[in-house]
Design an enzyme around this catalytic site. Structure first.
Site, PDB file in Angstrom:
ATOM      1  NE  ARG A  85      -4.082  -1.901   0.214  1.00  0.00           N
ATOM      2  CZ  ARG A  85      -4.102  -3.153  -0.262  1.00  0.00           C
ATOM      3  NH1 ARG A  85      -3.053  -3.653  -0.908  1.00  0.00           N
ATOM      4  NH2 ARG A  85      -5.178  -3.891  -0.121  1.00  0.00           N
ATOM      5  CB  SER A 119      -9.076  -1.634   3.841  1.00  0.00           C
ATOM      6  OG  SER A 119      -9.333  -2.933   3.395  1.00  0.00           O
ATOM      7  CD  GLU A 176      -6.119   0.960   1.610  1.00  0.00           C
ATOM      8  OE1 GLU A 176      -5.863  -0.167   2.038  1.00  0.00           O
ATOM      9  OE2 GLU A 176      -6.952   1.167   0.695  1.00  0.00           O
TER      10      GLU A 176
HETATM   11  P1  FAD Z   1      -8.523   8.534  -5.587  1.00  0.00           P
HETATM   12  O1  FAD Z   1      -9.270   8.121  -4.397  1.00  0.00           O
HETATM   13  O2  FAD Z   1      -9.141   9.557  -6.474  1.00  0.00           O
HETATM   14  O3  FAD Z   1      -7.078   9.027  -5.161  1.00  0.00           O
HETATM   15  C1  FAD Z   1      -6.309   8.264  -4.269  1.00  0.00           C
HETATM   16  C2  FAD Z   1      -4.918   8.920  -4.126  1.00  0.00           C
HETATM   17  O4  FAD Z   1      -4.225   8.818  -5.375  1.00  0.00           O
HETATM   18  C3  FAD Z   1      -4.987  10.419  -3.838  1.00  0.00           C
HETATM   19  O5  FAD Z   1      -3.869  10.759  -3.036  1.00  0.00           O
HETATM   20  C4  FAD Z   1      -4.862  11.061  -5.201  1.00  0.00           C
HETATM   21  O6  FAD Z   1      -4.358  12.383  -5.147  1.00  0.00           O
HETATM   22  C5  FAD Z   1      -3.890  10.122  -5.877  1.00  0.00           C
HETATM   23  N1  FAD Z   1      -4.042  10.063  -7.321  1.00  0.00           N
HETATM   24  C6  FAD Z   1      -5.130   9.625  -8.011  1.00  0.00           C
HETATM   25  N2  FAD Z   1      -4.863   9.659  -9.332  1.00  0.00           N
HETATM   26  C7  FAD Z   1      -3.599  10.129  -9.464  1.00  0.00           C
HETATM   27  C8  FAD Z   1      -2.761  10.387 -10.597  1.00  0.00           C
HETATM   28  N3  FAD Z   1      -3.152  10.174 -11.845  1.00  0.00           N
HETATM   29  N4  FAD Z   1      -1.523  10.897 -10.362  1.00  0.00           N
HETATM   30  C9  FAD Z   1      -1.091  11.141  -9.102  1.00  0.00           C
HETATM   31  N5  FAD Z   1      -1.838  10.900  -8.013  1.00  0.00           N
HETATM   32  C10 FAD Z   1      -3.079  10.398  -8.196  1.00  0.00           C
HETATM   33  N6  FAD Z   1      -7.564  -0.810  -2.775  1.00  0.00           N
HETATM   34  C11 FAD Z   1      -6.742  -1.877  -2.854  1.00  0.00           C
HETATM   35  O7  FAD Z   1      -5.517  -1.728  -2.947  1.00  0.00           O
HETATM   36  N7  FAD Z   1      -7.241  -3.141  -2.835  1.00  0.00           N
HETATM   37  C12 FAD Z   1      -8.553  -3.406  -2.739  1.00  0.00           C
HETATM   38  O8  FAD Z   1      -8.955  -4.554  -2.722  1.00  0.00           O
HETATM   39  C13 FAD Z   1      -9.447  -2.296  -2.648  1.00  0.00           C
HETATM   40  N8  FAD Z   1     -10.778  -2.498  -2.526  1.00  0.00           N
HETATM   41  C14 FAD Z   1     -11.617  -1.435  -2.425  1.00  0.00           C
HETATM   42  C15 FAD Z   1     -12.989  -1.690  -2.320  1.00  0.00           C
HETATM   43  C16 FAD Z   1     -13.883  -0.634  -2.232  1.00  0.00           C
HETATM   44  C17 FAD Z   1     -15.365  -0.929  -2.101  1.00  0.00           C
HETATM   45  C18 FAD Z   1     -13.399   0.700  -2.270  1.00  0.00           C
HETATM   46  C19 FAD Z   1     -14.366   1.851  -2.206  1.00  0.00           C
HETATM   47  C20 FAD Z   1     -12.034   0.960  -2.370  1.00  0.00           C
HETATM   48  C21 FAD Z   1     -11.131  -0.115  -2.446  1.00  0.00           C
HETATM   49  N9  FAD Z   1      -9.739   0.088  -2.554  1.00  0.00           N
HETATM   50  C22 FAD Z   1      -8.899  -0.989  -2.670  1.00  0.00           C
HETATM   51  C23 FAD Z   1      -9.184   1.447  -2.534  1.00  0.00           C
HETATM   52  C24 FAD Z   1      -9.202   2.145  -3.917  1.00  0.00           C
HETATM   53  O9  FAD Z   1     -10.109   1.545  -4.779  1.00  0.00           O
HETATM   54  C25 FAD Z   1      -7.823   2.175  -4.560  1.00  0.00           C
HETATM   55  O10 FAD Z   1      -6.873   2.794  -3.729  1.00  0.00           O
HETATM   56  C26 FAD Z   1      -7.838   2.897  -5.918  1.00  0.00           C
HETATM   57  O11 FAD Z   1      -6.605   2.727  -6.571  1.00  0.00           O
HETATM   58  C27 FAD Z   1      -8.139   4.385  -5.772  1.00  0.00           C
HETATM   59  O12 FAD Z   1      -8.376   4.890  -7.067  1.00  0.00           O
HETATM   60  P2  FAD Z   1      -9.094   6.290  -7.286  1.00  0.00           P
HETATM   61  O13 FAD Z   1      -8.962   6.621  -8.746  1.00  0.00           O
HETATM   62  O14 FAD Z   1     -10.445   6.281  -6.756  1.00  0.00           O
HETATM   63  O15 FAD Z   1      -8.137   7.252  -6.455  1.00  0.00           O
HETATM   64  N1  EPU Z   2     -11.758 -10.552   9.630  1.00  0.00           N
HETATM   65  C1  EPU Z   2     -12.358 -10.391  10.854  1.00  0.00           C
HETATM   66  N2  EPU Z   2     -13.482  -9.598  10.933  1.00  0.00           N
HETATM   67  C2  EPU Z   2     -13.985  -8.983   9.833  1.00  0.00           C
HETATM   68  C3  EPU Z   2     -13.362  -9.153   8.586  1.00  0.00           C
HETATM   69  C4  EPU Z   2     -12.231  -9.947   8.518  1.00  0.00           C
HETATM   70  O1  EPU Z   2     -11.919 -10.933  11.869  1.00  0.00           O
HETATM   71  O2  EPU Z   2     -14.996  -8.276   9.978  1.00  0.00           O
HETATM   72  C5  EPU Z   2     -10.550 -11.383   9.546  1.00  0.00           C
HETATM   73  C6  EPU Z   2     -10.799 -12.616   8.693  1.00  0.00           C
HETATM   74  O3  EPU Z   2     -11.022 -13.701   9.547  1.00  0.00           O
HETATM   75  C7  EPU Z   2      -9.534 -12.800   7.900  1.00  0.00           C
HETATM   76  C8  EPU Z   2      -8.778 -11.498   8.036  1.00  0.00           C
HETATM   77  O4  EPU Z   2      -9.537 -10.653   8.889  1.00  0.00           O
HETATM   78  O5  EPU Z   2      -8.720 -13.787   8.464  1.00  0.00           O
HETATM   79  C9  EPU Z   2      -8.511 -10.838   6.700  1.00  0.00           C
HETATM   80  O6  EPU Z   2      -9.749 -10.474   6.062  1.00  0.00           O
HETATM   81  P1  EPU Z   2      -9.858 -10.246   4.489  1.00  0.00           P
HETATM   82  O7  EPU Z   2      -9.454 -11.481   3.755  1.00  0.00           O
HETATM   83  O8  EPU Z   2     -11.184  -9.659   4.202  1.00  0.00           O
HETATM   84  O9  EPU Z   2      -8.702  -9.232   4.168  1.00  0.00           O
HETATM   85  P2  EPU Z   2      -8.342  -7.821   4.805  1.00  0.00           P
HETATM   86  O10 EPU Z   2      -6.973  -7.956   5.390  1.00  0.00           O
HETATM   87  O11 EPU Z   2      -9.382  -7.312   5.693  1.00  0.00           O
HETATM   88  C10 EPU Z   2      -7.158  -7.014   2.632  1.00  0.00           C
HETATM   89  C11 EPU Z   2      -7.048  -5.719   1.915  1.00  0.00           C
HETATM   90  C12 EPU Z   2      -8.236  -5.538   0.984  1.00  0.00           C
HETATM   91  C13 EPU Z   2      -8.243  -6.679  -0.026  1.00  0.00           C
HETATM   92  C14 EPU Z   2      -8.349  -8.001   0.735  1.00  0.00           C
HETATM   93  C15 EPU Z   2      -8.261  -9.195  -0.184  1.00  0.00           C
HETATM   94  C16 EPU Z   2      -5.784  -4.184   3.298  1.00  0.00           C
HETATM   95  C17 EPU Z   2      -5.826  -3.028   4.223  1.00  0.00           C
HETATM   96  N3  EPU Z   2      -6.970  -4.612   2.849  1.00  0.00           N
HETATM   97  O12 EPU Z   2      -8.286  -6.919   3.485  1.00  0.00           O
HETATM   98  O13 EPU Z   2      -8.054  -4.318   0.281  1.00  0.00           O
HETATM   99  O14 EPU Z   2      -9.323  -6.562  -0.921  1.00  0.00           O
HETATM  100  O15 EPU Z   2      -7.273  -8.093   1.690  1.00  0.00           O
HETATM  101  O16 EPU Z   2      -6.947  -9.323  -0.640  1.00  0.00           O
HETATM  102  O17 EPU Z   2      -4.707  -4.684   2.996  1.00  0.00           O
HETATM  103  C18 EPU Z   2      -8.513  -1.991   0.405  1.00  0.00           C
HETATM  104  O18 EPU Z   2      -7.281  -1.831   0.429  1.00  0.00           O
HETATM  105  O19 EPU Z   2      -9.318  -1.038   0.393  1.00  0.00           O
HETATM  106  C19 EPU Z   2      -9.039  -3.344   0.367  1.00  0.00           C
HETATM  107  C20 EPU Z   2     -10.346  -3.604   0.385  1.00  0.00           C
END
Ligand code: FAD
Ligand code: EPU
Length: 358
Positions: A179, A253, A350
């Site tokens: 991240r 997250s 995050e």
């Molecule tokens: P923004 O929110 O618009 O910006 C995020 C940051 O990036 C800001 O600091 C912004 O200034 C900067 N930025 C954006 N575009 C540029 C650019 N072109 N140049 C320079 N800086 C820039 N993230 C994960 O890693 N894994 C996940 O599984 C995951 N699951 C998600 C699930 C949900 C439901 C949601 C809502 C979010 C999740 N995220 C996850 C977080 C998010 O989707 C990612 O971080 C994504 O890359 C953000 O993209 P964005 O375009 O919305 O960025």
């Molecule tokens: N868990 C709990 N309670 C909950 C949810 C999860 O105890 O309410 C425990 C589960 O038992 C599991 C562990 O937490 O063992 C991990 O849960 P999960 O697999 O959902 O993954 P996470 O660590 O919570 C991370 C990323 C997600 C990504 C998933 C899948 C971060 C901060 N988050 O979540 O990324 O989608 O793994 O790879 O690293 C994001 O960055 O926004 C994001 C959604």
């Protein structure tokens, strides 16, 4: 209308300016925020001219905004909010075994994943359905289901605000980590304009992350799955676990999983044997599950007015309707304080927090 921007507009087509722009629909928390000025750039080739002609862009605060899925507006942004809208995707090199795909920063991430799969390329399937734009993907090195995007990145094209120079960085120059990247540490310096990915034609599947195998079995997939089936399995798990921002505001997250010294993780697991701790690639550290610790503190489903913690996942802060960014931030601070008190572990947010500091 800002004079300098209007002036530049006459000479440089390819961008649009909106004053006092509402950002409610431009952040997935759905927070009511406004930008003094929103500049949407359709052609990144005009960035040098645009910045050279405008002190406000060159020297003032500029927030680059993608899909707003990793941002918490705890206050209105100052200065210019800049959004890139170009979204072209094309194969720029191919050697039979793999292809280099170049994607403009403004495109939607999940659309890119589908595009690569439709063109017979694998490597991004585990990252399906992550919201946001292509340009934001390298900022925090998005990751999910056992893959981080840095593993697929070939190069990053970026515009440097202060010098007007365009850069091309190899993946090894981007300081990618969990991240994290150099761009996250220098948010005022670079604007990512395009990303190149190196993607194999022969699938190199990653199926070991908990839940993927079971989901493929539930889908009735026997034997080696196709990359598109892995993407489908990931989408199904994500839809089940994570609240949909179209239904309830959230940024995925809210906290990173904390990386702590291995000795600290092992000591914690003596007191809390069920605490999930994962390997990090450095045997001196372990990554702890923030969700588990928050869950143990009893926060899942908690609600303070419209600011809450998702009932389906303890790591997801949610806006039930009219929560302000400040209310969400106050709840996040209480959550982090309780985890620190009970486990002695500091949680870090995050998403980028605008208008306040953590
Ligand atoms: P923004 O929110 O618009 O910006 C995020 C940051 O990036 C800001 O600091 C912004 O200034 C900067 N930025 C954006 N575009 C540029 C650019 N072109 N140049 C320079 N800086 C820039 N993230 C994960 O890693 N894994 C996940 O599984 C995951 N699951 C998600 C699930 C949900 C439901 C949601 C809502 C979010 C999740 N995220 C996850 C977080 C998010 O989707 C990612 O971080 C994504 O890359 C953000 O993209 P964005 O375009 O919305 O960025
Ligand atoms: N868990 C709990 N309670 C909950 C949810 C999860 O105890 O309410 C425990 C589960 O038992 C599991 C562990 O937490 O063992 C991990 O849960 P999960 O697999 O959902 O993954 P996470 O660590 O919570 C991370 C990323 C997600 C990504 C998933 C899948 C971060 C901060 N988050 O979540 O990324 O989608 O793994 O790879 O690293 C994001 O960055 O926004 C994001 C959604």
């Amino acid at each position: 209308m800002n004079d300098a921007l209007t002036h530049a507009s006459a000479r440089l087509p390819g961008y649009r300016v909106t004053e006092r722009a509402r950002l409610d629909a431009r952040n997935t928390f759905g927070i009511a925020a406004r930008a003094p000025m929103l500049v949407e750039v359709a052609d990144t080739n005009i960035l040098p001219g645009l910045f050279a002609d405008n002190a406000m862009l060159r020297d003032g605060p500029v927030l680059v905004l993608g899909g707003g899925s990793n941002i918490l507006f705890a206050g209105d942004p100052e200065g210019v909010v800049l959004a890139l809208t170009a979204s072209e995707v094309r194969i720029v090199d191919e050697d039979g075994g793999s292809a280099i795909v170049r994607a403009d920063a403004g495109g939607e991430w999940h659309a890119l994943v589908l595009w690569t799969l439709a063109h017979g390329l694998s490597g991004l399937e585990n990252l399906a359905l992550i919201p946001g734009t292509v340009g934001a993907a390298p900022i925090q090195n998005i990751g999910a289901y056992g893959v981080e995007v840095r593993e697929r990145i070939h190069a990053i094209e970026a515009f440097e605000r202060a010098t007007g120079k365009s850069w091309r960085f190899g993946a090894d120059e981007c300081a990618f980590a969990y991240r994290d990247s150099r761009f996250k540490h220098e948010p005022d310096r670079f604007i990512v304009t395009a990303v190149e990915f190196a993607l194999p034609r022969a699938p190199q599947l990653r199926l070991e992350y908990a839940g993927i195998g079971e989901e493929l079995a539930t889908m009735g997939v026997a034997g080696t799955p196709r990359p598109s089936q892995v993407a489908e399995a990931v989408c199904r798990i994500r839809r089940r676990k994570l609240p949909d921002p179209a239904v309830i505001g959230n940024a995925g997250s809210f906290f990173k999983n904390p990386i702590v010294p291995r000795a600290q993780a092992e000591a914690l697991q003596i007191d809390f044997p069920a605490l999930p701790a994962f390997r990090t690639g450095d045997d001196r550290t372990r990554k702890l599950s923030a969700a588990w610790m928050i869950d143990q503190c009893g926060w899942k489903g908690h609600r303070d007015g419209d600011a809450g913690i998702a009932a389906s996942h303890a790591l997801v802060l949610v806006n039930h309707g009219q929560a302000s960014g400040a209310q969400l931030l106050a709840l996040a601070r209480r959550v982090a304080a309780s985890v620190r008190e009970r486990f002695g572990v500091a949680l870090e947010p995050e998403p980028r927090i605008v208008g306040a500091s953590w």
